[in-house]
Design a protein around this motif. Structure first.
Motif, short mmCIF file in Angstrom:
data_model
loop_
_atom_site.label_atom_id
_atom_site.label_comp_id
_atom_site.label_asym_id
_atom_site.label_seq_id
_atom_site.Cartn_x
_atom_site.Cartn_y
_atom_site.Cartn_z
N GLY A 255 26.83 22.28 48.02
CA GLY A 255 27.95 23.08 47.52
C GLY A 255 27.55 23.93 46.32
N THR A 256 26.74 23.36 45.44
CA THR A 256 26.29 24.11 44.26
C THR A 256 25.40 25.28 44.66
N PHE A 257 24.45 25.02 45.56
CA PHE A 257 23.58 26.12 46.03
C PHE A 257 24.41 27.20 46.73
N ALA A 258 25.38 26.78 47.53
CA ALA A 258 26.21 27.75 48.24
C ALA A 258 27.06 28.56 47.27
N TRP A 259 27.58 27.92 46.25
CA TRP A 259 28.41 28.63 45.27
C TRP A 259 27.59 29.70 44.56
#
Length: 238
Positions: free
Chosen positions: A227-231
């Motif tokens: 989720g962090t990488f995607a954000w």
């Protein structure tokens, strides 16, 4: 820009901050107080290293969760609160590498704190007169504590996602308070092996985990990282 140069900049930002040293002060105070409490609670016959370290680390490991979560959220959230996010994005480095560097810094910082807390707790026990204990046992319980710390660090990743989404580190701190309360309640009802943030304490106590606990832990940590990488990949930082 050289990748090592960017990583070096991340490390320097952390070390130069007051938070870096405050975390060592706060998490160093905990093992001392816990160690004193354990020794004073024992009868006059004395206490051995096996009992002392077992009791100390069973209570110390959850304390690390609070510290690790704050660190993980702060490393990402400070970029927004200090308004340095635009400067960071202006560097000729991909966003994915920026996230990776931050995770590496978080991992190194938290592991260093884990070793530090164990060392402080061990030193406190030696000063307080804890006796006996084979070197092999002390080494094995240290390794278990280190692995427990890695599990706790792994489940802090949802807080990094929350820090980015909310553009600060206050929301993750609120979340960890809720998690601490839930952990206590769920553990009392026997659900510790099924709640991501209590599973590491189960490992600390037993030295093993069942398959369902491993899967819950893995899904939680991977979801936070992904989720962090995607954000960072798709969200517009303003």
């Amino acid at each position: 820009m050289n990748i090592l140069t960017v990583l070096h900049c991340e490390i320097r930002k952390i070390i130069r901050s007051n938070v870096f040293w405050i975390m060592f002060l706060v998490l160093g105070f905990g093992p001392i107080m816990m160690g004193v409490g354990i020794v004073l609670s024992v009868d006059a016959g004395g206490i051995h290293w096996e009992q002392y370290l077992t009791e100390l680390l069973d209570t110390l490991a959850p304390l690390g969760l609070i510290g690790y979560t704050f660190i993980a959220a702060w490393v990402f959230g400070r970029e927004f609160s200090d308004r340095t996010i635009k400067d960071l994005l202006a560097k000729p480095v991909s966003r994915a590498k920026i996230v990776l560097f931050k995770y590496l810094v978080i991992l190194a910082w938290c592991l260093l704190l884990s070793i530090y807390m164990f060392a402080v707790g061990f030193a406190a026990g030696a000063i307080l007169g804890v006796e006996g204990g084979a070197a092999s046992f002390i080494w094995s319980i240290f390794l278990r504590f280190l692995l427990t710390s890695l599990l706790y660090i792994f489940v802090t990743t949802p807080s990094t996602l929350l820090a980015n989404v909310t553009k600060g580190y206050l929301a993750p701190l609120g979340l960890i308070l809720i998690i601490v309360i839930l952990s206590s309640v769920l553990a009392s009802f026997g659900f510790a092996p099924y709640f991501p943030w209590t599973i590491p304490s189960v490992f600390q106590s037993t030295g093993s985990l069942n398959l369902s606990s491993i899967m819950i832990l893995a899904y939680t940590g991977i979801a936070g990282i992904a989720g962090t990488f995607a954000w960072w990949r798709y969200a517009e930082q303003r």
